[in-house]
Design a protein around this motif. Structure first.
Motif, PDB file in Angstrom:
ATOM      1  N   ILE A 143      38.410 -34.411  -9.396  1.00 15.66           N
ATOM      2  CA  ILE A 143      38.243 -33.644  -8.168  1.00 15.66           C
ATOM      3  C   ILE A 143      37.083 -32.664  -8.353  1.00 15.66           C
ATOM      4  N   GLY A 144      36.019 -32.857  -7.604  1.00 14.63           N
ATOM      5  CA  GLY A 144      34.900 -31.925  -7.666  1.00 14.63           C
ATOM      6  C   GLY A 144      35.272 -30.608  -7.015  1.00 14.63           C
ATOM      7  N   LEU A 145      35.078 -29.484  -7.715  1.00 14.19           N
ATOM      8  CA  LEU A 145      35.544 -28.200  -7.204  1.00 14.19           C
ATOM      9  C   LEU A 145      34.952 -27.869  -5.845  1.00 14.19           C
ATOM     10  N   SER A 146      33.666 -28.094  -5.663  1.00 14.62           N
ATOM     11  CA  SER A 146      33.026 -27.734  -4.394  1.00 14.62           C
ATOM     12  C   SER A 146      33.448 -28.635  -3.246  1.00 14.62           C
ATOM     13  N   THR A 147      34.267 -29.651  -3.533  1.00  8.79           N
ATOM     14  CA  THR A 147      34.792 -30.520  -2.472  1.00  8.79           C
ATOM     15  C   THR A 147      36.230 -30.173  -2.112  1.00  8.79           C
ATOM     16  N   ALA A 148      36.900 -29.352  -2.905  1.00 10.69           N
ATOM     17  CA  ALA A 148      38.357 -29.173  -2.785  1.00 10.69           C
ATOM     18  C   ALA A 148      38.743 -28.142  -1.725  1.00 10.69           C
ATOM     19  N   ILE A 149      39.830 -28.422  -1.019  1.00 13.10           N
ATOM     20  CA  ILE A 149      40.456 -27.472  -0.103  1.00 13.10           C
ATOM     21  C   ILE A 149      41.969 -27.571  -0.288  1.00 13.10           C
ATOM     22  N   TYR A 150      42.653 -26.416  -0.345  1.00  9.86           N
ATOM     23  CA  TYR A 150      44.114 -26.466  -0.349  1.00  9.86           C
ATOM     24  C   TYR A 150      44.678 -25.483   0.676  1.00  9.86           C
ATOM     25  N   ASP A 151      45.893 -25.759   1.097  1.00 12.76           N
ATOM     26  CA  ASP A 151      46.550 -25.088   2.214  1.00 12.76           C
ATOM     27  C   ASP A 151      47.601 -24.127   1.665  1.00 12.76           C
ATOM     28  N   ILE A 152      47.335 -22.822   1.783  1.00 13.87           N
ATOM     29  CA  ILE A 152      48.279 -21.858   1.218  1.00 13.87           C
ATOM     30  C   ILE A 152      49.505 -21.674   2.116  1.00 13.87           C
ATOM     31  N   GLU A 153      49.433 -22.139   3.365  1.00 17.20           N
ATOM     32  CA  GLU A 153      50.630 -22.098   4.216  1.00 17.20           C
ATOM     33  C   GLU A 153      51.687 -23.061   3.678  1.00 17.20           C
ATOM     34  N   LEU A 154      51.229 -24.173   3.122  1.00 18.16           N
ATOM     35  CA  LEU A 154      52.152 -25.154   2.550  1.00 18.16           C
ATOM     36  C   LEU A 154      52.470 -24.856   1.088  1.00 18.16           C
ATOM     37  N   LEU A 155      51.522 -24.295   0.364  1.00 16.02           N
ATOM     38  CA  LEU A 155      51.668 -24.126  -1.080  1.00 16.02           C
ATOM     39  C   LEU A 155      52.003 -22.699  -1.516  1.00 16.02           C
ATOM     40  N   GLY A 156      51.638 -21.714  -0.705  1.00 18.88           N
ATOM     41  CA  GLY A 156      51.811 -20.334  -1.104  1.00 18.88           C
ATOM     42  C   GLY A 156      50.589 -19.821  -1.858  1.00 18.88           C
ATOM     43  N   ARG A 157      50.468 -18.512  -1.921  1.00 21.80           N
ATOM     44  CA  ARG A 157      49.338 -17.888  -2.605  1.00 21.80           C
ATOM     45  C   ARG A 157      49.737 -17.557  -4.051  1.00 21.80           C
ATOM     46  N   LYS A 158      49.928 -18.585  -4.836  1.00 20.87           N
ATOM     47  CA  LYS A 158      50.414 -18.373  -6.197  1.00 20.87           C
ATOM     48  C   LYS A 158      49.584 -19.120  -7.237  1.00 20.87           C
ATOM     49  N   TYR A 159      48.511 -19.757  -6.812  1.00 17.80           N
ATOM     50  CA  TYR A 159      47.723 -20.571  -7.735  1.00 17.80           C
ATOM     51  C   TYR A 159      46.396 -19.882  -8.055  1.00 17.80           C
ATOM     52  N   TYR A 160      46.178 -19.694  -9.336  1.00 13.58           N
ATOM     53  CA  TYR A 160      44.937 -19.074  -9.800  1.00 13.58           C
ATOM     54  C   TYR A 160      44.391 -19.865 -10.984  1.00 13.58           C
ATOM     55  N   MET A 161      43.124 -19.664 -11.243  1.00 16.54           N
ATOM     56  CA  MET A 161      42.485 -20.410 -12.318  1.00 16.54           C
ATOM     57  C   MET A 161      42.802 -19.779 -13.673  1.00 16.54           C
ATOM     58  N   PRO A 162      43.002 -20.598 -14.706  1.00 15.38           N
ATOM     59  CA  PRO A 162      43.156 -20.040 -16.053  1.00 15.38           C
ATOM     60  C   PRO A 162      41.856 -19.347 -16.460  1.00 15.38           C
ATOM     61  N   LEU A 163      41.967 -18.317 -17.246  1.00 15.10           N
ATOM     62  CA  LEU A 163      40.790 -17.505 -17.589  1.00 15.10           C
ATOM     63  C   LEU A 163      40.028 -18.129 -18.751  1.00 15.10           C
ATOM     64  N   LEU A 164      39.506 -19.317 -18.492  1.00 17.91           N
ATOM     65  CA  LEU A 164      38.639 -20.019 -19.426  1.00 17.91           C
ATOM     66  C   LEU A 164      37.225 -19.980 -18.882  1.00 17.91           C
TER      67      LEU A 164
END
Length: 255
Positions: A143-164
């Motif tokens: 999945i190319g990052l600049s192509t990705a979209i996700y829906d926080i209404e369905l998923l919630g605002r709980k996903y963040y990137m690991p600090l790498l």
């Protein structure tokens, strides 16, 4: 969008976002401690010119994952989309992709993308798989990052990137797919990925330790399992993906 001393390329990326046919958007730019005055001035000027832009400045360089996480926290919209500061979106990307998500009731989507030189010359196409699962994404980041979209209404605002420093986008999409189980891809190339000499993502050898870090920190694998996964699963699939991209690109560019 995260920026770091990328003023010249960021101007084009920002322009491609503000020019979307889907106008109800906000652009959150977190600058990752740029030392280039031109970059800082550009961001300040563009935020004054267009009220849809919100800019945040980190005092030190903490890596793109940290910068993107700040923008995720600050976002007010339903959908979270990413665009690297040297990539571009086709004008109808958001409109086309969000309609696709609503029609298919999917929480995470992505698209094919074109690799282009700074001159605009197309050099390759990466065709998105039609469907992606958590298991498939463990094999390789498709999945190319600049192509990705996700829906926080369905998923919630709980996903963040690991600090790498690298591969943090893969960590994010793995975390999302662990919960939502599948994502769908649009075959249309709606993103332009800029190919530059010496870019971070082109230095593939430096990415090995970050691949292993994803296996250990995100997937919870042991060191031994991580090394075996990389050598006997990731690398064969990565080689196949490169060969497929060459084949697809020859056909696409010949048309």
């Amino acid at each position: 969008m995260s920026t770091y001393n990328s003023g010249e390329s960021a101007a084009g990326s920002i322009g491609s976002i503000l020019g979307q046919t889907y106008g109800d958007l906000e652009l959150l730019v977190t600058d990752d401690g740029s030392t280039d005055p031109a970059t800082l001035q550009l961001l300040s000027d563009m935020a004054k010119q267009d009220g849809r832009i919100r800019v945040f400045f980190q005092k030190e360089n903490l890596g793109p994952g940290c910068a993107r996480n700040n923008s995720i926290r600050e976002a007010r919209g339903r959908y979270i989309a990413f665009c690297d500061s040297d990539d571009r979106w086709e004008p109808n990307k958001l409109e086309r992709q969000i309609r696709f998500m609503n029609e298919n009731h999917v929480a995470l989507s992505y698209t094919s993308y074109l690799r282009v030189k700074p001159s605009g010359e197309k050099v390759a196409i990466v065709i998105a798989p039609e469907r992606m699962t958590f298991g498939k994404l463990q094999v390789d980041n498709k999945i190319g990052l600049s192509t990705a979209i996700y829906d926080i209404e369905l998923l919630g605002r709980k996903y963040y990137m690991p600090l790498l420093r690298k591969r943090q986008d893969w960590g994010l999409t793995l975390a999302i797919l662990r919960d939502c189980h599948f994502a769908l891809g649009l075959r249309e190339p709606l993103t332009l990925y800029m190919v530059r000499k010496g870019s971070v993502s082109r230095n593939k050898m430096s990415l090995i330790k970050y691949n292993l870090a994803i296996y250990e920190q995100v997937l919870g694998f042991s060191k031994v399992k991580s090394v075996l996964k990389f050598c006997f699963v990731f690398m064969p699939n990565y080689i196949f993906k490169r060969l497929k991209t060459r084949w697809d690109s020859r056909k696409y560019l010949a048309d």
